[in-house]
Design an enzyme around this catalytic site. Structure first.
Site, short mmCIF file in Angstrom:
data_model
loop_
_atom_site.label_atom_id
_atom_site.label_comp_id
_atom_site.label_asym_id
_atom_site.label_seq_id
_atom_site.Cartn_x
_atom_site.Cartn_y
_atom_site.Cartn_z
N LYS A 72 26.57 46.05 49.15
CA LYS A 72 27.58 45.55 48.20
C LYS A 72 27.90 46.66 47.20
CE LYS A 72 28.32 41.14 45.86
NZ LYS A 72 27.61 39.96 45.32
O1 G3P Z 1 29.41 35.88 43.70
C1 G3P Z 1 29.74 36.17 42.37
C2 G3P Z 1 29.10 35.18 41.49
O2 G3P Z 1 27.71 35.28 41.54
C3 G3P Z 1 29.61 35.21 40.11
O3 G3P Z 1 29.65 33.90 39.72
O4 G3P Z 1 29.77 32.04 38.16
O5 G3P Z 1 28.87 34.29 37.41
O6 G3P Z 1 31.29 33.99 37.85
P1 G3P Z 1 29.92 33.55 38.20
#
Ligand code: G3P
Length: 217
Positions: A87
């Site tokens: 990644k």
């Molecule tokens: O896959 C990306 C994710 O982990 C981010 O999620 O909820 O932190 O925006 P969030």
């Protein structure tokens, strides 16, 4: 549409895997830190544990932000297990690193995608996946799902093989809307996946069936 689980929590990964519908796992440094996994050796061991639970693509994120660092780190991560996807952040050196890994036949996931232009560059560089963060766009009053549609159209116009991996999913409607506009993959925590199960008519219908069956004895 593929379902990935977006967590580094092994219990949740096992529970999702037991459902029999999981195609992979995504993690990031924040999700690792949330589980208290620190230090390169522990983090690498954790990736291998995840690979041993789910037989699918497992994204492991580099921490370096310069080309040489990303290449060294990505090669080490890829050597951990054949299912590791490297990644890489959407930055200038990241584009070069995507091209390097693509030419080497190592799968990549370009993360922190917030615009169609970024998704186009990542596809040109041969990324296996792009991760548009739809919840974080919604957070600033932009439509994350509209971005998925826009990327879908661009990739279809030119038959790019890069897969759209919708990330930062916060609720079940995100999953449904991503499916409607043609995301290849959604990655989300366990909760919104389980919330897809719910319907009050299913609950009342099942209660009625069981009650009628009991009355027929
Ligand atoms: O896959 C990306 C994710 O982990 C981010 O999620 O909820 O932190 O925006 P969030």
């Amino acid at each position: 549409m593929k379902f990935f689980i977006d967590t580094a929590n092994l219990d949740q990964i096992r529970e999702a895997q037991d459902l029999g519908i999981m195609d992979g796992v995504t993690t990031n440094p924040s999700l690792m830190a949330k589980e208290g996994i620190n230090g390169k050796e522990n983090i690498n061991r954790h990736y291998v544990e995840i690979c041993n639970i789910v037989d699918g693509d497992i994204s492991a994120e580099v921490i370096s932000t310069d080309y040489a660092g990303m290449i060294a780190e990505g090669n080490q991560l890829a050597a951990l297990h054949e299912n590791i996807v490297v990644k890489i952040p959407m930055i200038k050196d990241g584009i070069k690193a995507l091209r390097y890994f693509s030419d080497k036949g190592i799968k990549t996931n370009c993360t922190l995608i917030f615009s169609a232009g970024q998704a186009l560059l990542a596809a040109k560089a041969g990324a296996t996946y792009v991760s548009p963060f739809i919840g974080r766009l919604d957070d600033i009053s932009l439509s994350g799902v509209d971005l998925i549609s826009q990327i879908r159209q661009i990739y279809d116009n030119y038959a790019y093989e890069t897969q759209i991996l919708a990330a930062s999913i916060r609720h079940p409607m995100h999953i449904i809307e991503c499916a409607e506009v043609g995301a290849d993959v959604v990655t989300c925590p366990l909760k919104p996946i389980l919330q897809l199960l719910n319907h009050p008519l299913t609950d009342s219908g099942l209660a009625q069936f069981l009650s009628d069956h009991a009355g027929n004895k």
